[in-house]
Scaffold this motif. Sequence first.
Motif, PDB file in Angstrom:
ATOM      1  N   PHE A 106       0.529  -1.210   0.282  1.00  0.00           N
ATOM      2  CA  PHE A 106       0.111   0.332  -0.126  1.00  0.00           C
ATOM      3  C   PHE A 106       0.967   1.319   0.475  1.00  0.00           C
ATOM      4  CE2 PHE A 106      -3.410   2.814   0.666  1.00  0.00           C
ATOM      5  CZ  PHE A 106      -3.736   4.336   1.616  1.00  0.00           C
ATOM      6  N   HIS A 107       1.643   1.587   0.611  1.00  0.00           N
ATOM      7  CA  HIS A 107       2.267   2.441   1.538  1.00  0.00           C
ATOM      8  C   HIS A 107       3.744   3.317  -0.262  1.00  0.00           C
ATOM      9  CE1 HIS A 107       1.293   2.999   5.604  1.00  0.00           C
ATOM     10  NE2 HIS A 107       1.397   1.474   5.527  1.00  0.00           N
ATOM     11  N   THR A 108       4.160   1.725  -0.406  1.00  0.00           N
ATOM     12  CA  THR A 108       5.002   2.166  -1.859  1.00  0.00           C
ATOM     13  C   THR A 108       3.879   2.565  -2.875  1.00  0.00           C
ATOM     14  OG1 THR A 108       6.165   0.352  -1.001  1.00  0.00           O
ATOM     15  CG2 THR A 108       6.991   0.978  -3.251  1.00  0.00           C
ATOM     16  N   SER A 109       2.978   2.014  -3.179  1.00  0.00           N
ATOM     17  CA  SER A 109       1.993   2.198  -4.441  1.00  0.00           C
ATOM     18  C   SER A 109       1.056   3.622  -4.442  1.00  0.00           C
ATOM     19  CB  SER A 109       0.852   1.359  -5.016  1.00  0.00           C
ATOM     20  OG  SER A 109       0.976  -0.533  -4.348  1.00  0.00           O
ATOM     21  N   THR A 110       1.332   3.634  -3.122  1.00  0.00           N
ATOM     22  CA  THR A 110       0.570   5.232  -3.055  1.00  0.00           C
ATOM     23  C   THR A 110       1.088   6.520  -3.240  1.00  0.00           C
ATOM     24  OG1 THR A 110      -1.507   4.332  -1.276  1.00  0.00           O
ATOM     25  CG2 THR A 110      -1.306   6.408  -1.061  1.00  0.00           C
ATOM     26  N   LEU A 111       2.686   6.243  -2.902  1.00  0.00           N
ATOM     27  CA  LEU A 111       3.808   7.262  -2.431  1.00  0.00           C
ATOM     28  C   LEU A 111       3.631   7.675  -3.967  1.00  0.00           C
ATOM     29  CD1 LEU A 111       6.026   8.828  -0.858  1.00  0.00           C
ATOM     30  CD2 LEU A 111       7.492   7.052  -1.945  1.00  0.00           C
ATOM     31  N   ILE A 112       3.970   6.149  -5.314  1.00  0.00           N
ATOM     32  CA  ILE A 112       4.249   6.577  -5.933  1.00  0.00           C
ATOM     33  C   ILE A 112       2.971   7.902  -6.932  1.00  0.00           C
ATOM     34  CG2 ILE A 112       4.219   4.987  -8.421  1.00  0.00           C
ATOM     35  CD1 ILE A 112       6.259   3.368  -6.920  1.00  0.00           C
ATOM     36  N   ALA A 113       1.714   6.630  -7.102  1.00  0.00           N
ATOM     37  CA  ALA A 113       0.936   7.431  -7.870  1.00  0.00           C
ATOM     38  C   ALA A 113      -0.122   9.206  -7.186  1.00  0.00           C
ATOM     39  CB  ALA A 113      -0.354   6.210  -7.028  1.00  0.00           C
ATOM     40  N   CYS A 114       0.497   8.710  -5.836  1.00  0.00           N
ATOM     41  CA  CYS A 114      -0.160  10.181  -5.179  1.00  0.00           C
ATOM     42  C   CYS A 114       1.173  11.528  -5.639  1.00  0.00           C
ATOM     43  CB  CYS A 114       0.420  10.090  -3.168  1.00  0.00           C
ATOM     44  SG  CYS A 114      -1.356   9.714  -3.037  1.00  0.00           S
ATOM     45  N   VAL A 115       1.660  11.034  -5.786  1.00  0.00           N
ATOM     46  CA  VAL A 115       2.754  12.249  -6.500  1.00  0.00           C
ATOM     47  C   VAL A 115       2.527  11.969  -7.141  1.00  0.00           C
ATOM     48  CG1 VAL A 115       5.392  12.198  -7.296  1.00  0.00           C
ATOM     49  CG2 VAL A 115       4.615  11.354  -4.735  1.00  0.00           C
ATOM     50  N   LEU A 116       2.183  10.806  -8.460  1.00  0.00           N
ATOM     51  CA  LEU A 116       2.114  10.982 -10.351  1.00  0.00           C
ATOM     52  C   LEU A 116       1.068  12.146 -10.313  1.00  0.00           C
ATOM     53  CD1 LEU A 116       3.482   7.777 -11.784  1.00  0.00           C
ATOM     54  CD2 LEU A 116       4.635  10.172 -11.934  1.00  0.00           C
ATOM     55  N   ALA A 117       0.120  12.085  -9.543  1.00  0.00           N
ATOM     56  CA  ALA A 117      -1.040  12.321  -9.961  1.00  0.00           C
ATOM     57  C   ALA A 117      -1.277  14.108  -8.990  1.00  0.00           C
ATOM     58  CB  ALA A 117      -2.758  11.451  -8.905  1.00  0.00           C
ATOM     59  N   LEU A 118      -0.774  14.346  -8.688  1.00  0.00           N
ATOM     60  CA  LEU A 118      -0.215  15.028  -7.740  1.00  0.00           C
ATOM     61  C   LEU A 118       0.534  16.580  -8.748  1.00  0.00           C
ATOM     62  CD1 LEU A 118       0.184  14.430  -3.882  1.00  0.00           C
ATOM     63  CD2 LEU A 118      -1.565  15.950  -4.420  1.00  0.00           C
ATOM     64  N   ARG A 119       1.319  15.713  -9.842  1.00  0.00           N
ATOM     65  CA  ARG A 119       1.801  15.987 -10.067  1.00  0.00           C
ATOM     66  C   ARG A 119       1.628  16.741 -11.504  1.00  0.00           C
ATOM     67  NH1 ARG A 119       3.552  19.820 -11.753  1.00  0.00           N
ATOM     68  NH2 ARG A 119       5.525  20.163 -13.014  1.00  0.00           N
ATOM     69  N   PHE A 120       0.769  15.723 -11.847  1.00  0.00           N
ATOM     70  CA  PHE A 120       0.423  15.647 -13.132  1.00  0.00           C
ATOM     71  C   PHE A 120      -1.236  16.271 -13.319  1.00  0.00           C
ATOM     72  CE2 PHE A 120       4.120  14.793 -15.663  1.00  0.00           C
ATOM     73  CZ  PHE A 120       4.287  13.791 -15.303  1.00  0.00           C
ATOM     74  N   TYR A 121      -2.365  16.169 -11.989  1.00  0.00           N
ATOM     75  CA  TYR A 121      -3.502  16.447 -12.040  1.00  0.00           C
ATOM     76  C   TYR A 121      -3.542  17.724 -11.228  1.00  0.00           C
ATOM     77  CZ  TYR A 121      -8.801  15.795 -11.643  1.00  0.00           C
ATOM     78  OH  TYR A 121      -9.854  16.255 -11.013  1.00  0.00           O
ATOM     79  N   ALA A 122      -3.062  17.661 -10.188  1.00  0.00           N
ATOM     80  CA  ALA A 122      -2.952  19.297  -9.686  1.00  0.00           C
ATOM     81  C   ALA A 122      -2.000  19.702  -9.733  1.00  0.00           C
ATOM     82  CB  ALA A 122      -3.540  18.413  -8.066  1.00  0.00           C
ATOM     83  N   ASN A 123      -1.180  19.589 -10.954  1.00  0.00           N
ATOM     84  CA  ASN A 123      -0.107  20.739 -11.080  1.00  0.00           C
ATOM     85  C   ASN A 123       0.488  21.019  -9.634  1.00  0.00           C
ATOM     86  OD1 ASN A 123      -1.030  20.738 -13.701  1.00  0.00           O
ATOM     87  ND2 ASN A 123      -1.949  22.033 -13.085  1.00  0.00           N
TER      88      ASN A 123
END
Lengths: 158, 504
Positions: A106-123
Motif C-alpha cells: 500500500f505505502h509504496t504504491s500510494t507514494l508513487i500514485a499520489c506523487v504522479l497524480a499531484l504533479r500531473f493532475y493537480a499541477n
Amino acid sequence: MDNNTKSKKYELIYSIGLLVISLLMIFWIIPSQTVISKTETSMQPSAFPTAASVLVVAGSILLIIQLLLGKLKPEHQGESGLHVKSFIEIICAIIIYLLMIKFVGFHTSTLIACVLALRFYANVKWIGCIIGTAIFLCVVYALFEIALAIPLPKGFLF
Amino acid sequence: MMNNIMTAIGNVLSIGAILAMFGGAIVGTVLGAIPGLNGTMAIALILPITLYLNPWVGIPMILAIYKAATWGGSIGSIMLNTPGTSAAIVMCLDGNQLNKQGKPLKALKACLYSGIIGDFLSDLICIFVCAPIATIAIMVGPPEFMMLIILALSIIAVLGDTAPVKAIISAGLGLFFACIGYDLITQTPRLMFGVLELGDGIKFVPMLVGMFALSEALYKLIRGEEEHDKDAYNAMLKSKENDLDTKELWTNKFTILQGTIIGTFIGALPGIGSTVSPWLSYALSKKESKHPEEFGKGSLTGLMSAQSACNAVSGANLIPLLTLGIPGDSVAAMLIGVMQVHGLKPGPLIMTNNPVGVYSIFAALIICDIIYFLVGLVSVKYASYITKISSRILTIMIIVMSVIGAYAYNRSMFDVVVMLVFAVIGYFMKVYKFSVATFMIAFILSPTLETNLRQSLILFDGEIGLVFQRPVAVALFAVACMLVLLPIISFILKKRRTPRAPEA
C-alpha cells in the motif's frame, strides 16, 4: 443532433438495456442462481429478488413510455455524452493502482500514485508532491496501523 | 430518589469521566467524518478497554463516541458529499449544495445546532417517557415493520429529487442487490455466482464509499470540475451569509422539534430508526414547506429537519435497551455487553435493581451532549477549512481514503473491488440522474423488509391478506398509497379543471 436529442437517445438506450437485463434476471439468472427449497413453503428464496426485478421491469417500461411520449422533464434527463475515452483511462489507472497495492504494497504504491497524480493532475511542484504525500502517508500509518491496529496491504515492498 | 440522582450525577461528573467523554467526542467526530470509518468501528476498538475501566468512565465514553460520530458523519456529507453513515445520506442532498454555494460553515453549524437540540430533547423524552414508549415499541410486530419500510421507500421515491419512475428503478435495483448472499431463512446460496466472498452479501461500507466518495471523484476526473465563479465563491466564504444567523435557527424551531419527535419515536423501533427517521422528517418538512422547490438545492429547513431526526435516534435507541433489554442497533448491542460485565442488567427490572445505574446513564447522555457540542464548535471551524484545499488535491485524497476505508472494513481486497464496481454504477447513476440515495436506502432496508415479510407470512400461515387486520399496518399502508397516488390524482384533477383552448 442537439444535446437534448442526444440525451433522449441515450436515455432510451439504457432504459431498453435495463429492461432486457431485468427480464434476463427474472427468466434465467435468478432461477439458475437460487435453490428451490422444499421445506420453505411460505416464500421461496427466489421470490424477493424476482419481485425486485419486476419493479425494475415496470419502472423501465414506464420510463420508455415517458421518453417516447416526451413526458420526461428536461431536469430529470441524463447528461449527454459518455466521455468513454476518459472513463476507460481513469478506470484503468485505478485498476493499476489497486493491483500495485496488492502486489507491491500500500505505502509504496500510494507514494508513487499520489506523487504522479499531484504533479500531473493537480499541477503541484515535485517537491510539494513528495513532501505532501510523505506527510499524508505518515498520518495514515499512525492512524490506521498504530492507533486503530489495522494493517494495510503489504506486497513484496512496504 | 433524590439521593440516587445526586449519586448518579456525581458518578458522571468525575474528572476521569469528563476526560473520557471529551476523548470519545473527538474520536467520534474525526472517525465519523472520514469516509469508510464510523463510530461503530471506534466503539468496537475501545470496547475491550472499557471492560477494565470504571463503568462510569467507559459507558460515557462509548455514548460520547456514538453521539459525536452521528454529527461527524454529516461533516463528510456536507464537505465531501460522502456520508459517514447511512443516516447521514440525506444530509448530502442540501448540505453539499450549501457547500457548493460557498456556505459550508452555515451548513455545518445548522447541522451541529439542530443535531444537539434534537439529541438533548430526545434524551429528555427518553428519561421521562422511557417505559410507555417501550410498551408501544413491543406492540409493533413484523407486519407493522414491513409496512413502515414500504412507507419509507414510497416517501423517498415520491418526494426525492429525481423523476419518480427513476426512483422506482433505483429502489428496485437496491432491493435486488441486497438479495445477493446466503438466503436469510433457508441459508441457501442466492445470486452468488460461485463467489464465496459474497456469502455475507455485498458489504454496506465498501458500497457506500464507492457510490458516494469514489463515484464523486470519478465524476470530477472524467467530466472535469464543475465550473463556478471562484471569486464569487471565495467572497461568499468570507461573507456573513456563510455563518448561521440566530434568526435562521429560530425560524426553524418547529422543524427541529418535529424532527426530534419523529427521530425519538421511530428511533425507539429496533433496527430501522436511524435510517428511516431522517428521511421521514425531511419528507414531512418538504410537504409542509411553502418553498418545497428549495429542497435539494441548499435548504436549511431540510438539512435541520433531517439532522435533528438523525441525532434524536441516539437517545431513543436506549429506550428498548434499558427497559426491555433489546438492543436497537449495533452500538446498543455493544453497550449491553459493557453493562452486563459491570453488573447492570438491562430489562424491565433495571429501575428497581439498579436505579443509580439508570440515572447515571441518563446523566451521561445529557453531559455527553454538552461535551460533543463544545468539540463540535471547534471541529466546525476546522472542517470548513477543507474548502481551502484545491479540489483536485481533495479528489486525489478522496480516492486514496476510499481505498483505505473499503479495505479497513474487513481487511479484504475483495471489498476494494466491490467499492470500485459500485463506484462505476454510482457514476452512471449520477450521469443519468438516478437517485443513489434511494438505491442505498432500499439496499439497507431490503433484508429487514424481506425478513418481516417472511415472518408475516409464517405468522399468518401464508395468508398475507391477514396483515390488513392489524390497524397500525393498515394505517401505514394507507399513508404509503396516498403518497404514491396523491400526485397522480391531483394531476388528473388539475387537467380536468384547466379549460381546453377553443378549437380554431
